[in-house]
Write a protein that holds these residues in place. Sequence first.
Motif, PDB file in Angstrom:
ATOM      1  N   HIS A 179       0.865  -1.180   0.000  1.00 37.50           N
ATOM      2  CA  HIS A 179       0.000   0.000   0.000  1.00 37.50           C
ATOM      3  C   HIS A 179       0.902   1.231   0.000  1.00 37.50           C
ATOM      4  O   HIS A 179       2.085   1.149   0.331  1.00 37.50           O
ATOM      5  CB  HIS A 179      -0.892  -0.023   1.262  1.00 37.50           C
ATOM      6  CG  HIS A 179      -2.007   0.969   1.238  1.00 37.50           C
ATOM      7  ND1 HIS A 179      -1.863   2.263   1.663  1.00 37.50           N
ATOM      8  CD2 HIS A 179      -3.300   0.839   0.849  1.00 37.50           C
ATOM      9  CE1 HIS A 179      -3.011   2.897   1.549  1.00 37.50           C
ATOM     10  NE2 HIS A 179      -3.925   2.057   1.056  1.00 37.50           N
ATOM     11  N   ASN A 218     -11.599  -8.727   0.028  1.00 44.55           N
ATOM     12  CA  ASN A 218     -11.675  -7.488   0.811  1.00 44.55           C
ATOM     13  C   ASN A 218     -10.397  -6.671   0.734  1.00 44.55           C
ATOM     14  O   ASN A 218     -10.307  -5.601   1.343  1.00 44.55           O
ATOM     15  CB  ASN A 218     -11.977  -7.817   2.271  1.00 44.55           C
ATOM     16  CG  ASN A 218     -13.347  -8.448   2.441  1.00 44.55           C
ATOM     17  OD1 ASN A 218     -14.246  -8.240   1.623  1.00 44.55           O
ATOM     18  ND2 ASN A 218     -13.513  -9.233   3.500  1.00 44.55           N
ATOM     19  N   SER A 219      -9.369  -7.202   0.026  1.00 42.47           N
ATOM     20  CA  SER A 219      -8.077  -6.507  -0.119  1.00 42.47           C
ATOM     21  C   SER A 219      -7.467  -6.194   1.235  1.00 42.47           C
ATOM     22  O   SER A 219      -7.087  -5.058   1.529  1.00 42.47           O
ATOM     23  CB  SER A 219      -8.236  -5.222  -0.949  1.00 42.47           C
ATOM     24  OG  SER A 219      -8.723  -5.519  -2.230  1.00 42.47           O
ATOM     25  N   VAL A 220      -7.341  -7.251   2.087  1.00 44.16           N
ATOM     26  CA  VAL A 220      -6.839  -7.065   3.444  1.00 44.16           C
ATOM     27  C   VAL A 220      -5.824  -8.155   3.759  1.00 44.16           C
ATOM     28  O   VAL A 220      -6.004  -9.323   3.385  1.00 44.16           O
ATOM     29  CB  VAL A 220      -7.986  -7.118   4.478  1.00 44.16           C
ATOM     30  CG1 VAL A 220      -7.436  -7.048   5.898  1.00 44.16           C
ATOM     31  CG2 VAL A 220      -8.959  -5.972   4.247  1.00 44.16           C
ATOM     32  N   PRO A 243      -4.703  -2.867   4.818  1.00 42.68           N
ATOM     33  CA  PRO A 243      -5.270  -2.912   3.466  1.00 42.68           C
ATOM     34  C   PRO A 243      -4.144  -2.949   2.405  1.00 42.68           C
ATOM     35  O   PRO A 243      -3.036  -2.493   2.651  1.00 42.68           O
ATOM     36  CB  PRO A 243      -6.048  -1.605   3.376  1.00 42.68           C
ATOM     37  CG  PRO A 243      -5.298  -0.665   4.274  1.00 42.68           C
ATOM     38  CD  PRO A 243      -4.791  -1.513   5.411  1.00 42.68           C
ATOM     39  N   SER A 255      -3.535  -2.153  -1.912  1.00 35.74           N
ATOM     40  CA  SER A 255      -4.140  -1.479  -3.058  1.00 35.74           C
ATOM     41  C   SER A 255      -3.878  -2.245  -4.352  1.00 35.74           C
ATOM     42  O   SER A 255      -3.004  -3.111  -4.425  1.00 35.74           O
ATOM     43  CB  SER A 255      -3.580  -0.053  -3.170  1.00 35.74           C
ATOM     44  OG  SER A 255      -2.169  -0.095  -3.292  1.00 35.74           O
TER      45      SER A 255
END
Length: 401
Positions: free
Chosen positions: A347, A364-366, A377, A379
């Motif tokens: 990120h 959930n992009s986590v 998170p 990206s």
Amino acid sequence: MFSKIKFGKTLMKHKYIIVDDNHESILKTQANAMRFENLAFVGYANNYDDALNLILEQQPSLVFLEINPEKKESNLSLALINELYRYLTVVPKIIVITSSQEMIFKAMEFGVADYLIKPLNINDFRKSILKFEKSITANSVVIPTQNVVSVAQNVVETVLTNETQIEIPSEEKPVEELETTIEEEEEEIAEHFVSDDESVFEENLVIDEEEIQTETEETLEEITTNITEEVLEENAETTEIEENNQETETVEEEQDEEVTTEEQEQQDEEVQILEAKKIIVQHEQPLIICVKSYGDYRYIDSRDVLYLEADNNSTDIHLKDGEMVTAFKTLKHFENVLPTNQFLRIHNSYIISINHVSRIHTGNSVCFIKNSTIKLPFSKSYRDNVELIIHNIASGNYLEI
């Protein structure tokens, strides 16, 4: 007697060549290869033609080949492997290097030894070299047994050459000798009894036929006895030669067993060398991060770092014991200096420690941190780095259910 063959314990070095159109990638590949004492660098090439000529000239044991080049005019591709089979009887082992996951499956169809994903990971690199070393060891022969066998064969040929040549009498020879002997006997009798006196000559020529027959039988018996003795001597010499041959074969078998034992010992020694290398690698010193500020030196074990967080022009380093250390360097600076096999940026605000990732939820992009409730998170612009984390974890001691 044959002298005992002794085997050396020197470490065999394998020549390797790097084929890549990116000079920085060549330096990184060479830097990883320099950690292995059994590899010897002989050169690099940036395009298809130079790579082919260099491989044919040096004939290395290993080639690191980039199959998805940045510059298309370099023409680097898997087609180079097919071209090598046109000229070389023994084609070097190929380890393909690429940043594209899609190219890996196509490369495996060409029978490559292994593959590496850019950016290079030292753990994956080590596994590829060990697989290469294992395949080379399995196909190599230290001392050919043909040399020992040929020596034994020369001894046998020498023995046979020095033996007295035996002439086997044919079955027709006694009959010819008998006829010759009878004619000689008749001539001697005729000459012995010839006389000027015709009456004496006629008297002595009257010989009893039984006497001639008796002498003929004695001559035939003597010839038969001589032939029998020669045949017996011939059989004795033949038996002796067969015994020598059996002794020679026994010596060859013993020598083959000795050579096989020596080869097994040599292979065991090579396995021990590889195991020793593994032990050395396992005891590598961890990376220590020094945060320096106005004469204050703070030493942090990289294994204790959970993640790094950007804070304007400084960076907060979060440790697993809950402590946070602030360094007056940008997150971009840490991205460039930290090893990519341990830390990856996911990120604009975060760099995560791969070893502390417990879960990745792509929907959930986590990313989740081990033994904590922390969720970071990631990206889309750093999605490739997240894929690399998944690949690195899967390439270790891994079971997917």
